[in-house]
Enzyme design. Structure first.
Site, mmCIF file in Angstrom:
data_model
loop_
_atom_site.group_PDB
_atom_site.id
_atom_site.type_symbol
_atom_site.label_atom_id
_atom_site.label_comp_id
_atom_site.label_asym_id
_atom_site.label_seq_id
_atom_site.Cartn_x
_atom_site.Cartn_y
_atom_site.Cartn_z
ATOM 1 N N GLN A 179 -8.157 6.020 -7.465
ATOM 2 C CA GLN A 179 -6.837 5.488 -7.122
ATOM 3 C C GLN A 179 -6.732 4.066 -7.651
ATOM 4 O OE1 GLN A 179 -4.367 6.893 -4.828
ATOM 5 N NE2 GLN A 179 -5.405 8.790 -5.380
ATOM 6 N N GLY A 180 -5.618 3.754 -8.304
ATOM 7 C CA GLY A 180 -5.369 2.349 -8.631
ATOM 8 C C GLY A 180 -5.154 1.608 -7.333
ATOM 9 N N CYS A 181 -5.562 0.369 -7.273
ATOM 10 C CA CYS A 181 -5.348 -0.385 -6.037
ATOM 11 C C CYS A 181 -3.908 -0.849 -5.970
ATOM 12 C CB CYS A 181 -6.265 -1.590 -5.994
ATOM 13 S SG CYS A 181 -7.973 -1.129 -6.084
ATOM 14 N N VAL A 182 -3.534 -1.396 -4.818
ATOM 15 C CA VAL A 182 -2.162 -1.862 -4.674
ATOM 16 C C VAL A 182 -2.070 -3.370 -4.755
ATOM 17 C CG1 VAL A 182 -0.448 -0.451 -3.598
ATOM 18 C CG2 VAL A 182 -2.576 -0.856 -2.430
ATOM 19 N N THR B 134 0.809 -1.720 -10.013
ATOM 20 C CA THR B 134 -0.031 -0.622 -9.560
ATOM 21 C C THR B 134 0.728 0.683 -9.358
ATOM 22 O OG1 THR B 134 0.379 -1.424 -7.335
ATOM 23 C CG2 THR B 134 -1.642 -2.140 -8.385
#
Lengths: 105, 409
Positions: free
Chosen positions: A102-105, B198
């Site tokens: 998952q890409g971070c936020v 993101t």
């Protein structure tokens, strides 16, 4: 969802080529996925990373980050890039049969 | 007397001190807040300092002014948290016991994590703007800079306020235009992410913004080292980007206190239940704001929304009731886009930023994912809201839980 035969087994892959069902994974499947990622042979160094990732995922429920591979798994980041060139986190996760990180936020 | 101890007097800790002092019976409860810095910083304001829009005094006020008088404020470094003994140890070996602990120790920059970053170029032609001092140093540098290659580099995720690096570039584009040297400045954004942001939809829109403003995007760049002698950054896989001025967003980590206390992950963030905000390891320890390992943005708006949830959950837990409130990952950020305009994004764990109107569906006055003057006004007005309402735990007309009304898919 594309289904393909890998190492003599019908396997479902998502749009990015990651295994949909983690139980489809085997060392033979890993070898085929590695070749698709441009890694001809999985060496001891590769397996160390893959095994740590799988064990860590089983324990924590999340695909480990590069930092975690370094700090907890003991794999220096430079070495990780040599083993899995161009995006090691994604490549290694795919070969290890885990979800796309998952890409971070 | 029962004891509630709050570690950290930043945005999250200060709001919690205010809320809990309003809700707990203070004949039965002693609330203590511990922090080692007497100054409260309005961190969203740092962005404006390099361009001379704000000065240090616009972003700094005494912490005590925002902590209710009924709350004991201890100004001290904390040596250790001993969650199995329900106590914290201060620097002078004083021991403070608690019934409940709220950890709000935030995150901070660790430039020393990147090889060569704090070498000879540090504060010469390498700067950061995530601290008051850093932002002021950059302001002094920019005042006399004649132009060249300006590179903004995000070292690794997660970072505090993931839109700030973009805002910095948008403001730089505007500021250099004002100075009449935009044609002498080459702006680049070098990021480990595949795009500007993101989340896919917002990333696409922001990529277009970068393009429109002639800012070069270098995606999927994982910095391995800085070569200060030759003014270039080098990725782990050997890619290189040259700079004359490097504005870095270094690795963000949780407090070293968390590491000393053995409570954190590899970035010193505390494993926390993403809905209840209870620590995964200790029933009477709750975590809020940047200190958590939640997959939500590290931002003041998030801390503010979490505070509503945490207050309810803590009060119920104290009463022995099950915790009902669930944090949904809600974040809400104004994005300054330069030339007196701004964007606004509103999203949570499951719903990415979408276009629409906010907070009143169909009306606004703010527009989501759209560049307007009203959004810029909202961002500038927010500083007043922060100091006067938000920190004091006052009700704002924005719900903690994200609302789909007014959003378009």
């Amino acid at each position: 969802m594309p289904t393909r035969e890998i190492a003599g087994k019908q396997v479902s892959l998502d749009d990015d080529g990651f295994l949909v069902d983690a139980t489809d994974w085997s060392k033979e499947v890993a070898q085929v996925l590695a070749q698709e990622e441009g890694i001809a042979d999985l060496t001891e160094g590769h397996w160390k990373v893959i095994e740590f990732m799988r064990a860590d995922f089983a324990e924590k429920g999340a695909v480990p980050t590069i930092r975690r591979l370094n700090k907890v798994g003991g794999v220096p980041t430079k070495e990780l890039y040599e083993l899995f060139p161009n995006g090691p986190a994604k490549k290694a996760a795919r070969i290890a049969g885990l979800a796309k990180p998952q890409g971070c936020v | 007397m029962k004891k509630l101890v709050i570690l950290g007097g930043g945005t999250a800790g200060t709001i919690m001190a205010n809320k809990m002092s309003q809700h707990l019976n203070l004949d039965q409860w002693q609330i203590t807040l511990i922090d080692n810095d007497p100054v409260h910083y309005y961190q969203p304001g740092y962005l404006f300092i390099p361009f001379g829009i704000y000065g240090r005094n616009d972003v700094a006020k005494p912490k005590r002014d925002f902590i209710p008088p009924s709350v004991e404020f201890i100004l001290s470094k904390v040596e250790m948290i001993e969650p199995d003994q329900n106590r914290v140890k201060l620097e002078d070996n004083r021991v403070i016991g608690y019934d409940y602990l709220i950890v709000a120790t935030g995150s901070h920059l660790t430039p020393e994590e990147t090889e060569g970053l704090t070498g000879p170029g540090w504060n010469k032609n390498i700067f950061e703007f995530y601290t008051g001092e850093g932002a002021c140093r950059l302001q002094k540098f920019l005042k006399h800079w004649a132009g060249g290659k300006l590179v903004v580099n995000v070292v690794e995720m997660p970072i505090k306020c993931p839109v700030a690096p973009l805002e910095f570039l948008f403001l730089a584009d505007w500021w250099f235009t004002e100075q009449g040297i935009r044609d002498k400045v080459d702006l680049s954004f070098v990021t480990p992410l595949p795009g500007a942001f993101t989340k896919p939809k917002a990333s696409q829109i922001l990529d277009n913004f970068l393009d429109k403003k002639n800012i070069h995007l270098v995606p999927e760049f994982n910095i391995g080292s800085v070569d200060s002698e030759n003014n270039k950054i080098v990725s782990y896989d050997g890619k290189q980007v040259e700079y004359d001025l490097l504005v870095t967003v270094p690795t963000n980590m949780g407090s070293s206190l968390i590491e000393r206390s053995g409570m954190g992950d590899e970035l010193n963030f505390i494993p926390t239940d993403k809905h209840t905000l209870q620590s995964k390891a200790h029933e009477n320890v709750f975590v809020i704001g940047d200190a958590t390992d939640l997959p939500s943005s590290k931002a003041g708006s998030v801390a503010h929304f979490q505070a509503d949830i945490l207050t309810e959950n803590l009060l119920r837990h104290i009463e022995g009731l099950p915790m009902l409130e669930r944090f949904d990952g809600h974040a809400n950020c104004f994005i300054e886009s330069g030339f007196g305009k701004g964007l606004l994004i509103d999203f949570n764990y499951d719903v990415e930023p979408l276009p629409g109107k906010f907070p009143l569906p169909g009306i606004g006055p703010f527009s989501l994912l759209e560049e307007t003057q009203m959004n810029h006004f909202g961002k500038m007005m927010f500083r007043w809201v922060y100091w006067n309402l938000l920190l004091k735990g006052a009700e704002l007309p924005i719900e903690a839980e994200m609302n789909m009304a007014g959003k378009r898919r």
